[in-house]
Design a protein around this motif. Structure first.
Motif, mmCIF file in Angstrom:
data_model
loop_
_atom_site.group_PDB
_atom_site.id
_atom_site.type_symbol
_atom_site.label_atom_id
_atom_site.label_comp_id
_atom_site.label_asym_id
_atom_site.label_seq_id
_atom_site.Cartn_x
_atom_site.Cartn_y
_atom_site.Cartn_z
ATOM 1 N N GLY A 107 -6.019 -9.529 -1.554
ATOM 2 C CA GLY A 107 -6.442 -10.744 -2.257
ATOM 3 C C GLY A 107 -7.936 -10.938 -2.114
ATOM 4 O O GLY A 107 -8.673 -9.991 -1.846
ATOM 5 N N GLU A 108 -8.366 -12.192 -2.248
ATOM 6 C CA GLU A 108 -9.818 -12.388 -2.184
ATOM 7 C C GLU A 108 -10.344 -12.240 -0.755
ATOM 8 O O GLU A 108 -9.587 -12.329 0.203
ATOM 9 N N LYS A 109 -11.630 -11.984 -0.679
ATOM 10 C CA LYS A 109 -12.264 -11.707 0.615
ATOM 11 C C LYS A 109 -12.033 -12.856 1.590
ATOM 12 O O LYS A 109 -12.141 -14.033 1.232
ATOM 13 N N GLU A 110 -11.730 -12.503 2.816
ATOM 14 C CA GLU A 110 -11.449 -13.488 3.840
ATOM 15 C C GLU A 110 -12.703 -14.286 4.220
ATOM 16 O O GLU A 110 -13.821 -13.823 4.016
ATOM 17 N N ALA A 111 -12.482 -15.458 4.768
ATOM 18 C CA ALA A 111 -13.589 -16.259 5.281
ATOM 19 C C ALA A 111 -13.213 -16.739 6.677
ATOM 20 O O ALA A 111 -12.027 -16.997 6.955
ATOM 21 N N ALA A 112 -14.221 -16.847 7.556
ATOM 22 C CA ALA A 112 -13.941 -17.326 8.917
ATOM 23 C C ALA A 112 -15.200 -17.879 9.547
ATOM 24 O O ALA A 112 -16.304 -17.416 9.261
ATOM 25 N N TYR A 113 -15.014 -18.877 10.356
ATOM 26 C CA TYR A 113 -16.125 -19.359 11.171
ATOM 27 C C TYR A 113 -15.633 -19.988 12.458
ATOM 28 O O TYR A 113 -14.467 -20.391 12.570
ATOM 29 N N ILE A 114 -16.572 -20.002 13.429
ATOM 30 C CA ILE A 114 -16.349 -20.725 14.678
ATOM 31 C C ILE A 114 -16.844 -22.150 14.441
ATOM 32 O O ILE A 114 -17.940 -22.339 13.925
ATOM 33 N N LEU A 115 -16.019 -23.122 14.788
ATOM 34 C CA LEU A 115 -16.387 -24.531 14.584
ATOM 35 C C LEU A 115 -16.588 -25.151 15.962
ATOM 36 O O LEU A 115 -15.636 -25.455 16.678
ATOM 37 N N ASN A 153 -18.539 -28.097 17.943
ATOM 38 C CA ASN A 153 -19.286 -29.353 17.824
ATOM 39 C C ASN A 153 -19.890 -29.535 16.430
ATOM 40 O O ASN A 153 -21.085 -29.769 16.286
ATOM 41 N N LYS A 154 -19.087 -29.332 15.455
ATOM 42 C CA LYS A 154 -19.470 -29.490 14.044
ATOM 43 C C LYS A 154 -20.425 -28.407 13.515
ATOM 44 O O LYS A 154 -20.812 -28.439 12.355
ATOM 45 N N ILE A 155 -20.811 -27.462 14.415
ATOM 46 C CA ILE A 155 -21.647 -26.346 13.920
ATOM 47 C C ILE A 155 -20.717 -25.199 13.529
ATOM 48 O O ILE A 155 -19.871 -24.763 14.320
ATOM 49 N N LYS A 156 -20.886 -24.732 12.288
ATOM 50 C CA LYS A 156 -20.066 -23.621 11.799
ATOM 51 C C LYS A 156 -20.854 -22.314 11.907
ATOM 52 O O LYS A 156 -21.948 -22.209 11.360
ATOM 53 N N THR A 157 -20.320 -21.328 12.617
ATOM 54 C CA THR A 157 -20.954 -20.009 12.672
ATOM 55 C C THR A 157 -20.008 -19.006 12.023
ATOM 56 O O THR A 157 -18.911 -18.739 12.523
ATOM 57 N N VAL A 158 -20.458 -18.467 10.908
ATOM 58 C CA VAL A 158 -19.625 -17.516 10.156
ATOM 59 C C VAL A 158 -19.494 -16.214 10.932
ATOM 60 O O VAL A 158 -20.472 -15.719 11.497
ATOM 61 N N VAL A 159 -18.296 -15.666 10.974
ATOM 62 C CA VAL A 159 -18.060 -14.369 11.624
ATOM 63 C C VAL A 159 -17.261 -13.479 10.677
ATOM 64 O O VAL A 159 -16.463 -13.968 9.873
ATOM 65 N N PRO A 160 -17.470 -12.151 10.764
ATOM 66 C CA PRO A 160 -16.777 -11.234 9.851
ATOM 67 C C PRO A 160 -15.345 -10.952 10.318
ATOM 68 O O PRO A 160 -15.144 -10.513 11.443
ATOM 69 N N ILE A 161 -14.403 -11.226 9.451
ATOM 70 C CA ILE A 161 -13.002 -10.877 9.754
ATOM 71 C C ILE A 161 -12.391 -10.151 8.555
ATOM 72 O O ILE A 161 -12.951 -10.154 7.455
ATOM 73 N N THR A 174 -3.042 -17.292 5.001
ATOM 74 C CA THR A 174 -3.103 -18.648 5.555
ATOM 75 C C THR A 174 -2.743 -19.600 4.405
ATOM 76 O O THR A 174 -2.565 -19.168 3.261
ATOM 77 N N ALA A 175 -2.658 -20.892 4.693
ATOM 78 C CA ALA A 175 -2.601 -21.861 3.600
ATOM 79 C C ALA A 175 -3.854 -21.676 2.742
ATOM 80 O O ALA A 175 -4.848 -21.127 3.224
ATOM 81 N N LYS A 176 -3.774 -22.139 1.491
ATOM 82 C CA LYS A 176 -4.919 -21.930 0.593
ATOM 83 C C LYS A 176 -6.191 -22.571 1.125
ATOM 84 O O LYS A 176 -7.296 -22.117 0.845
ATOM 85 N N THR A 177 -6.033 -23.632 1.851
ATOM 86 C CA THR A 177 -7.203 -24.315 2.423
ATOM 87 C C THR A 177 -7.632 -23.686 3.745
ATOM 88 O O THR A 177 -8.598 -24.127 4.362
ATOM 89 N N PHE A 229 -10.009 -19.760 9.695
ATOM 90 C CA PHE A 229 -9.997 -18.586 8.808
ATOM 91 C C PHE A 229 -9.063 -18.804 7.637
ATOM 92 O O PHE A 229 -8.126 -19.596 7.673
ATOM 93 N N LYS A 230 -9.419 -18.055 6.579
ATOM 94 C CA LYS A 230 -8.682 -18.170 5.320
ATOM 95 C C LYS A 230 -8.474 -16.776 4.773
ATOM 96 O O LYS A 230 -9.424 -15.985 4.692
ATOM 97 N N GLN A 231 -7.250 -16.462 4.437
ATOM 98 C CA GLN A 231 -6.981 -15.167 3.790
ATOM 99 C C GLN A 231 -5.824 -15.353 2.837
ATOM 100 O O GLN A 231 -4.964 -16.215 3.020
ATOM 101 N N SER A 232 -5.823 -14.533 1.777
ATOM 102 C CA SER A 232 -4.838 -14.747 0.713
ATOM 103 C C SER A 232 -4.028 -13.480 0.428
ATOM 104 O O SER A 232 -3.547 -13.273 -0.676
#
Lengths: 462, 462
Positions: free
Chosen positions: B93-101, B103-111, B120-123, B245-248
């Motif tokens: 499916g579409e490319k996965e997305a992920a981040y470490i959350l 204290n409200k700071i999001k750091t994107v990491v490759p998964i 995952t759920a669509k959200t 993380f989000k994956q479809s």
């Protein structure tokens, strides 16, 4: 009597197997330390990515001397020092240009001046081309090359398993091609790059005009393998085509430079010296990560590992980072000169100058007795997949060492990829695998340890 | 009597050395042909650069079947055919997305999603993270992971010389981590990539929910080694941070696919079969040039070399390009099923599925007698620096073959770089060295030739 002998044998066997088991443990530790905490990859990253190419006499070569000296100083060795040496200072000048001129159509091809070459005229050089397979064929043509560019196009033989064998069978056309062609009145030479792949990288390297009078020097350059194939095919269709190239390289006055030396002083026979080295200079087209950044940081890693383990060597162990292997060998010669002055007794010299690839064994220069002794170490290396111990050339820098009792060993990494990068613009840090580099350092440490422990076999006095 | 015995021994010795010398010549020829005229590099270039990734059930897997069948047909073999096999069809499916959350700071990491994972759920999925070093530690935590993401972070051990040893000691957390974590109520799992380097590539790979009811499946993904280090460090500072993380990805209905088979029929005992193979499917993130495009084209090259030399094998020699090794093993299972139906007698199976690197030896599954027999071939391989013949796993596809008399051998290339690329987006054609690939093909050809000539040792009937 029989009983006594039996007893002695048993005791000796007992001692031997205890010693072996201890050696096995130590060697395992060397590999473990190399694979888990080595500094060699980080050092090489800095040498390659922050300092860059290190041609003798260049500011970056000077920076590499300071950097490696400083890093050796952080290791807590017994001595770290520089050894003065005057080195040649050749500069490439602006980027070369070249094309095949075939019925007014210009096809650009990648070339690079060979080290030590003179420049063309500022407007470049245009001439017809005579293709030869080597110096022998050149000699059969004689004056027919007068006024022409000689194109040396003998490829490296892909059939050899060891790629250095193929290099050795080809490199004369690069090293002496210009000198020989000039004798017959050629105006320039173009040499097929020493590369087994077909690609677009020209590979530089040393060449020498030998005893030729300066006014007879002709410009010489390497052409990429794809460029060589194209030129050769084009010549078959139109032998009258011309080749144009322009280069502005020159040789400046010699420069003061240095070998960098770090030493663990021997605790039993400090007058006996073991050298481990690589060369700090590189060609100017890339970082020289394989040639020979790898050998430099592996040699530093050897003394780091031994010092870190608080190993007290019987003999003095020196990491020597030689300057100017590529275009003069002045560092190696100077090291030997000083060693002779100081009446130093070198027993072993190990060099890594064949790339930072997976170690396969050693290429050994030694008499029969010492060669057999080293072959006897094979079982120690088997767990690390180091298996090839052969008689052969050990290294250009340690070539200079002439002590009668010295044993020389060149680290022999897997050679398949070496000439993909050798002296070309792609010899960069991203071509290095961390583990392969580290395994090479551990392999050298192990051999040095074994010889330090057991010594070399001295020739019988007559 | 004494005289007669002496004579016999001499004659036998004479025959043996004649035979050996002939074998040596033939093996030399195999290496020469591989290094000077092989097609395997060109085939792989097409498979990698023109067809691309070949996940089971994908259109490009179908294209690879047609391409390799066609190429085998051009070789003039005795038979080329496809063998039907139903394979799973998982899509990312579409490319996965992920981040470490944190204290409200999001750091994107490759998964990247692991093969066979649910979406995952669509959200996406956000939860707190529990780091563990493996399934054992997970089990000690039990219900404490309920509602959380389990982060499996056991690194591959750098101390092993053979990197596959380190892989074998780690891969359970990738293969079974999600299944085990789901049992304790975890909502997802993130697994450190099976990679000895620190870099930014997430490495996918097979995972299985086993007997878990479908409604208990949880999404699972691999994180790059740099990402894993960052997540672990961040957790030490703030154990309450969350991971998103989000994956479809999803599993579609099974698809009809094929093993591709090319055969040189035996001229003496055609009922005895020698298989040489690799797997045609790959993961979807890259070309799968090392895993296992290399094994595919090397297997094709084996039959090309033999056919080109007009070699008449005693036994039938089959190149088998297995489908679906990566996420199901259906091709290997089907091949064995058909072999059983046809009452075929397989005597040797050779697989190349450890990358296209310099060959070092074979990992052998055989009884003592046949293992010793193969070790007896060592001298034939020494000139080619092939030196390691050990008992070990031979290959996943040929694992399925259950004949009692079969000998299995996995080509063992240098393993240092394999996990830099394995199942990741950088397993591409530019990571292949032509000569290393060709040497592997010649090495397999040589072993197959030697066994074809001399047979295997059958178990003594009781």
């Amino acid at each position: 009597m029989k009983k006594t002998i039996l007893l002695t044998v048993l005791v000796l066997n007992g001692l031997t197997s205890f010693a072996q088991s201890n050696d096995e443990k130590n060697i395992k530790l060397f590999y473990k330390k190399a694979l888990t905490e080595s500094k060699c990859y980080t050092w090489l990253e800095y040498l390659s990515n922050d300092i860059g190419s290190r041609l003798s006499g260049s500011p970056s070569a000077a920076a590499a001397i300071q950097y490696t000296k400083h890093q050796l100083e952080t290791l807590g060795l017994d001595k770290v020092y520089l050894q003065e040496v005057m080195v040649p200072h050749w500069v490439r000048g602006e980027k070369e240009a070249a094309y095949i001129l075939d019925n007014k159509i210009k096809t650009v091809v990648p070339i690079c001046a060979l080290g030590g070459s003179v420049a063309t005229a500022k407007t470049g050089l245009t001439a017809e081309v005579v293709e030869v397979q080597g110096i022998d064929e050149l000699k059969t043509l004689g004056d027919k090359v007068k006024g022409k560019i000689v194109f040396f196009n003998r490829p490296m033989n892909p059939e050899n398993i060891e790629t250095f064998t193929s290099y050795g069978a080809c490199v004369d056309q690069r090293f002496a091609g210009a000198k020989e062609a000039a004798k017959f009145g050629a105006v320039g030479t173009i040499v097929r790059s020493m590369n087994l792949r077909l690609d677009d990288f020209p590979h530089t390297g040393a060449q020498s005009y030998g005893d030729l009078p300066k006014e007879q020097y002709i410009p010489t350059a390497a052409i990429s393998t794809n460029g060589a194939e194209l030129l050769s095919k084009s010549l078959k269709v139109n032998p009258a085509l011309k080749f144009y190239f322009k280069q502005s390289c020159e040789t400046l006055p010699d420069v003061l430079s240095y070998n960098v030396i770090g030493e663990l002083t021997g605790t039993v026979t400090p007058e006996n010296i073991i050298v481990v080295g690589g060369h700090l200079d590189s060609w100017d087209l890339a970082d020289g990560s394989h040639d020979d950044g790898a050998g430099v940081v592996q040699s530093m890693e050897v003394v780091r590992i031994l010092k870190n383990l608080n190993y007290k060597p019987k003999n003095t162990i020196r990491a020597v980072l030689f300057m100017n292997e590529e275009n003069g060998g002045k560092g190696g010669a100077k090291y030997e000169e000083v060693a002779k002055q100081n009446k130093e007794n070198h027993i072993l010299a190990v060099e890594s100058d064949s790339g930072g690839f997976t170690p396969r064994g050693f290429s050994i220069q030694a008499d029969d007795a010492n060669f057999k002794k080293i072959q006897g170490f094979k079982d120690f290396f088997e767990p690390y997949l180091v298996h090839s111990f052969t008689i052969g050339h050990a290294g250009s820098d340690i070539d200079h060492l002439t002590s009668k009792t010295i044993v020389k060993a060149g680290l022999k990494p897997d050679s398949q990829r070496y000439f993909d990068y050798h002296h070309a613009a792609n010899d960069k840090f991203d071509a290095i695998n961390k583990r392969e580099l580290e395994l090479g350092a551990a392999t050298m440490t192990s051999l040095i340890y074994l010889i330090d422990q057991t010594g070399i076999i001295l020739p019988t006095a007559n």
